[in-house]
Design a protein around this motif. Structure first.
Motif, PDB file in Angstrom:
ATOM      1  N   SER A 233      68.763  63.273  12.605  1.00  0.00           N
ATOM      2  CA  SER A 233      67.339  63.442  12.963  1.00  0.00           C
ATOM      3  C   SER A 233      66.526  62.178  12.684  1.00  0.00           C
ATOM      4  N   ASN A 234      66.971  61.345  11.741  1.00  0.00           N
ATOM      5  CA  ASN A 234      66.186  60.140  11.403  1.00  0.00           C
ATOM      6  C   ASN A 234      66.631  58.932  12.219  1.00  0.00           C
ATOM      7  N   THR A 235      66.797  59.177  13.510  1.00  0.00           N
ATOM      8  CA  THR A 235      67.200  58.095  14.425  1.00  0.00           C
ATOM      9  C   THR A 235      65.985  57.589  15.193  1.00  0.00           C
ATOM     10  N   ILE A 236      65.875  56.280  15.306  1.00  0.00           N
ATOM     11  CA  ILE A 236      64.865  55.678  16.192  1.00  0.00           C
ATOM     12  C   ILE A 236      65.630  55.019  17.334  1.00  0.00           C
ATOM     13  N   VAL A 237      65.255  55.348  18.563  1.00  0.00           N
ATOM     14  CA  VAL A 237      65.990  54.840  19.729  1.00  0.00           C
ATOM     15  C   VAL A 237      65.254  53.633  20.317  1.00  0.00           C
ATOM     16  N   ASP A 238      65.998  52.527  20.450  1.00  0.00           N
ATOM     17  CA  ASP A 238      65.447  51.327  21.106  1.00  0.00           C
ATOM     18  C   ASP A 238      66.114  51.209  22.471  1.00  0.00           C
ATOM     19  N   TYR A 239      65.329  51.399  23.499  1.00  0.00           N
ATOM     20  CA  TYR A 239      65.891  51.478  24.848  1.00  0.00           C
ATOM     21  C   TYR A 239      65.315  50.366  25.737  1.00  0.00           C
ATOM     22  N   SER A 240      66.036  50.108  26.817  1.00  0.00           N
ATOM     23  CA  SER A 240      65.590  49.120  27.791  1.00  0.00           C
ATOM     24  C   SER A 240      66.054  49.548  29.175  1.00  0.00           C
ATOM     25  N   PHE A 241      65.278  49.219  30.192  1.00  0.00           N
ATOM     26  CA  PHE A 241      65.694  49.472  31.576  1.00  0.00           C
ATOM     27  C   PHE A 241      66.401  48.248  32.172  1.00  0.00           C
TER      28      PHE A 241
END
Ligand code: PLP
Length: 393
Positions: A233-241
Motif C-alpha cells: 500500500s505504501n507504493t508511489i508510482v512514477d509513470y511516463s508516457f
C-alpha cells in the motif's frame, strides 16, 4: 558557480556520449552502416489516437486556453481520466487529487525523491539500475544503497534486500519491466517485496516507501507486469508516457500517490512542494490535454516483440549469453571477455554501438536497445558474428 553542477554538466551520461559518437560515425559512413543500439528512443509511432487528439485540440479548442497554464499539479480533467484508468485497469482506488502531472519519468523521480528524502536518508536501488538514479538521489540529498540482483535472470536477492534496509532507509526504488535487463516481476516476487517492506517498516517504526518507476509498464511480451500498489500500500508510482505512447520528446508523465499510502495527503503535499521548488509545475499543457483521450492506449508493440525474438535467437545461436527479456526493449548481453568496456570498444570496430554496463552499477555486460528498425538488426547479425569469432580465436 556550483562546481558540482558544472562537473555534472561536463560529464554527460555514457548513453548520451555513445549517442553523440554515433552521430559522427553516421555522418561519415551513412546512417544505414552504423548499428546504433545505444538509446532507448521508441522506434514505433504513437498510436493514431494521439495525433487525432492533438489535431482535434488545435482545431476545436480556444488556442489561448489550450496553450495556457494549467494548475500546478496538472489539469483536473487529465488527472481524473488517469485516476479512472488506474481504477479500471488495476482495481486500485485512485482520485484526481492523487495524481501529479510531470515532464516524464525523470521529473516524476526527481520530484518523488525530493519529496520523501531528508539529507542523509538512504534509498535502496537494485543493480543494474537506470544510471540517472545516482544523479536524482544525490539531488535529493540522499544516499544510494545498492543491492545486486542475481544473474543470469537478474532476479531479486531478497535476503540482500532485507539486510540493506536500515533505520535510515526511506524508500526502495524499483523499475520493472527493467532497463537494462528487460526483467519483469512475478506476482510472487511483488508480494515478497511488499512483505519485506511491511516488516522493515514495523521493525524501524517508520514507513519504508516503495517507489515504482514504470515507464515500460505496458511493454511486456509474455506476462503483464504487476501493479505494485496492489501488493504494497505504501507504493508511489512514477509513470511516463514516453515509451507506452512513443512520446519521449513531449515530456509527459505523472506521479500517483495512492490514498492507501501512509500520510498520503502529506506526501502529496510534499510532491507539490518538491515540484514547486524545482520549477516542475504545470507539465506541458497541450500534451496533458492530448493524453486525456489516450489513457487506455499503447503503441503497437508487436514490432518490438519481433525484434526481441529475432535478436535473442540470433545472439544465443552465435554463443552470446543473453537473458530473454520479458519486457521493455533492451537485451543485456554478457561480455565474452568479462569486461564490459572492452566488449563495447571492440564492437565499435564492427560499427556496433552498445552501452557498457558499468554505468548501470554492474560489471561485465552490454546493453542493446532493440527499439530500432527490424532491417537494422538483420543487417547487424554478420557484424555480431564476426565480433564473436574474434573471441573464439
Ligand atoms: N526510468 C527509466 C528506467 C528509464 O529507462 C527512463 C528513460 O529511458 C526514465 C526513467 C526517464 O524517462 P522519461 O524520458 O519519461 O523521463
Amino acid at each position: 558557480m556550483n562546481g558540482k553542477m558544472a562537473a555534472l554538466g561536463k560529464s554527460p551520461s555514457k548513453i548520451r556520449e555513445i549517442f553523440e559518437y554515433s552521430r559522427g560515425r553516421k555522418a561519415l559512413l551513412g546512417e544505414e552502416n552504423v548499428f546504433d543500439f545505444s538509446l532507448g528512443n521508441p522506434s514505433i509511432p504513437a498510436p493514431d489516437s494521439v495525433n487525432k487528439s492533438i489535431k482535434m485540440l488545435i482545431e476545436e479548442r480556444d488556442s489561448v486556453a489550450l496553450h495556457g497554464y494549467t494548475s500546478a499539479q496538472g489539469d483536473l480533467g487529465v488527472r481524473k481520466a488517469i485516476a479512472e484508468s488506474i481504477e479500471k485497469r488495476f482495481g486500485t482506488a485512485a482520485a484526481a487529487d492523487d495524481i501529479y502531472m510531470t515532464c516524464g519519468a525523470a521529473a516524476s523521480l526527481t520530484i518523488t525523491l525530493k519529496a520523501l528524502c531528508e539529507p542523509g536518508d538512504e534509498v535502496v536501488v537494485l543493480a543494474p539500475f537506470f544510471p540517472e538514479y545516482s544523479v536524482f538521489i544525490e539531488n535529493a540529498g540522499a544516499v544510494k544503497r545498492v543491492v545486486n540482483t542475481v544473474a543470469p535472470d537478474f532476479n531479486i536477492d531478497f535476503d540482500a534486500l532485507e539486510s540493506a534496509i536500515n533505520e535510515k532507509t526511506v524508500a526502495v526504488l524499483i523499475n520493472f519491466p527493467n532497463n537494462p535487463t528487460g526483467a519483469i516481476l512475478s506476482a510472487d516476487e511483488a508480494k515478497k517485496i511488499g512483505d519485506i517492506l511491511t516488516s522493515k517498516s514495523e521493525e524501524f517504526s517508520h514507513t519504508v516507501y516503495l517507489i515504482s518507476d514504470e515507464p515500460y509498464r505496458e511493454l511486456t511480451y509474455e506476462a503483464a507486469s504487476p501493479f505494485m500498489p496492489c501488493f504494497y500500500s505504501n507504493t508511489i508510482v512514477d509513470y511516463s508516457f514516453s515509451k507506452s505512447l512513443s512520446l519521449p520528446g513531449e515530456r509527459i508523465g505523472y506521479i500517483f500517490v495512492p490514498s492507501s499510502c501512509e500520510n498520503s495527503r502529506d506526501i502529496y503535499a510534499a510532491i507539490c512542494g518538491a515540484g514547486r521548488s524545482m520549477g516542475y509545475v504545470c507539465a506541458p499543457s497541450l500534451m496533458q490535454y492530448a493524453i486525456t483521450n489516450c489513457v487506455y492506449d499503447t503503441s503497437d508493440i508487436s514490432a518490438y516483440n519481433k525484434n526481441r525474438v529475432l535478436f535473442y535467437n540470433a545472439l544465443t545461436k552465435m554463443g552470446y549469453t543473453v537473458t530473454k527479456p520479458g519486457g521493455a526493449f533492451y537485451l543485456f548481453v554478457k561480455s565474452p571477455s568479462g569486461d564490459a568496456g572492452e566488449f563495447c570498444e571492440r564492437a565499435k570496430k564492427h560499427e556496433i554501438l552498445m552501452v557498457p554496463s558499468d554505468s548501470f552499477g554492474i560489471k561485465g555486460y552490454a546493453r542493446i536497445a532493440y527499439c530500432v528498425k527490424y532491417e537494422m538488426i538483420e543487417k547487424s547479425i554478420p557484424a555480431f558474428k564476426a565480433l564473436m569469432e574474434e573471441y573464439k580465436k
